[in-house]
Design an enzyme around this catalytic site. Sequence first.
Site, PDB file in Angstrom:
ATOM      1  N   CYS A 181     -15.017 -18.044  23.859  1.00  0.00           N
ATOM      2  CA  CYS A 181     -13.797 -17.710  23.267  1.00  0.00           C
ATOM      3  C   CYS A 181     -12.502 -17.855  24.156  1.00  0.00           C
ATOM      4  O   CYS A 181     -11.394 -17.940  23.743  1.00  0.00           O
ATOM      5  CB  CYS A 181     -13.638 -16.193  22.832  1.00  0.00           C
ATOM      6  SG  CYS A 181     -14.801 -15.913  21.383  1.00  0.00           S
ATOM      7  N   CYS A 220      -6.480 -10.692  21.240  1.00  0.00           N
ATOM      8  CA  CYS A 220      -6.111 -10.390  22.714  1.00  0.00           C
ATOM      9  C   CYS A 220      -5.819  -8.964  22.980  1.00  0.00           C
ATOM     10  O   CYS A 220      -6.361  -8.315  24.031  1.00  0.00           O
ATOM     11  CB  CYS A 220      -5.004 -11.273  23.314  1.00  0.00           C
ATOM     12  SG  CYS A 220      -5.501 -12.967  23.457  1.00  0.00           S
TER      13      CYS A 220
END
Lengths: 386, 145
Positions: free
Chosen positions: B33, B102
Amino acid sequence: MKQIYLDYAATTPADPEVVQAMLPYFHDAFGNPSAIYSYGQEAKNAVEEARTKVARLIGARDDEIVFTGSGTEADNFALKGVAFANKSKGNHIITSSIEHHAVLESCKFLGKMDFKITYLPVDSYGLVDPQDVKKAITDKTILISIMHANNEVGTIQPICEISKVAKEAGVYFHTDAVQTAGHIPSNVKELGVDLLAMSAHKLYGPKGVGLLYIKKGTKIMPFLNGGAQERGRRASTENVPGIVGFGKAAELAGRDIDSEAARITRLRDKLITGIQKNIEHIKLNGHPVKRLPNNVNISVEFVEGESMCLNMDMSGICISTGSACSSTSLEASHVLLALGLDPVKAHGSLRFTLGKWTTEEEIDKVLETLPRIVAKLRAMSPLYKK
Amino acid sequence: MYSEKVMEHFHNPRNVGEMENPDGTGHVGNPVCGDIMEIYIKVKDNIITDVKFKTFGCGAAIATSSMVTEMVKGKTLEEALKISNKAVAEALGGLPAVKMHCSVLAEEALSSAIDDYLAKNPDKNTDTLRKLHKTQHAHLEEESE
């Protein structure tokens, strides 16, 4: 701060000469080319002159050029148009795993419409093996679509070899030449292709106009139904200023192609060797020689691409990355993964694409700036151990 | 696409670096990712006295790491565990929707560092903390779904 633009593969500024050529066709010579009065005929003549210019650039006949709204539209037209027109002959299409999304998504769409698609692998440089193409052909194959050069890593495909294979098998061959036409020789007869897609804004022309070369005699369905424009193959009132700009851009590209390619190749190689010299743990992606004159694609190990791009932008340098973080999906570039890069290297990729206004000073500035940024981000990276 | 606050933290990240003999280490994310975060904490009398981070990731990943370390410094473990990814994103003036993961990663990294501390210190009276921690994880699992 003066910006250093190194993303010419994304789009190019229109050449001032192109803009000048377009201007009369917005207001003064605004007529509809389909109209019989003089305003219309003036516009019609301008479109046909532009057609001759783009045809000359790729060695085609005027009546083999269909103007479209973009390179993406030209690819969609080629894939879908040939697929639907030749359905009675077969339903198999061959392409590569590193095509532009305009081709890949068109194939995916056709895959849902009873067409069978073969996605050929590439080697670690991004090259398609013509023998793989040959082996993939069946009696149901109606179209092969392999790009002339890859937009991300710049690898130039062996189009002539593949077109021989296609010809022997009697299968149509389309190439996406969006990154090549006007930059490296892209003569349709020398390449041996039946269809070729181009876009104006990649060669200092305007956005919103592209073309599909369709070799005379190729069976293809019209793309847009409506009026009789573009010999009934793509209805729509012509984007006259855009087409005129495309023509001018093609004329300039044809005139400058050799000198520009030589100048840019030298700057490209200076950038590649400079980066390799100034920074450790760098990998050049794509082929070292069979490569677009303006493309540099590297992986900077242990750091992520978007964070490098943002830092470069702060220093006034515009570049791009194949990292997932620059897209909505979380996957890295399908091209870099197809070349066999591990995810960290794919996420750490940077693409510099040079162009007409790239100078040696700009390359020097990049070579001075990038190592500083990489060092800063590596100091922050849990993957980097000195 | 990023707020000024995100860019500010991205360019001048707080508490970057490694820590010698941390009391807890959190390691989250994966290379597929494109984000990997490590958070290290020092704990004294139930208070996070020092915190450092290292991140491989995009602008948002670096900014959220920086922000979460700033938010958590000097806080008790209870307070630290209550810091949610949304709070981190809000403190940064918001994140683009595609970058919200995030902030989840930042919360997970912190949570995992505290988890590591709790595992290494079974003698401390940490039952309530453990429970709190569990609830926190439940919320994270929901986020990632």
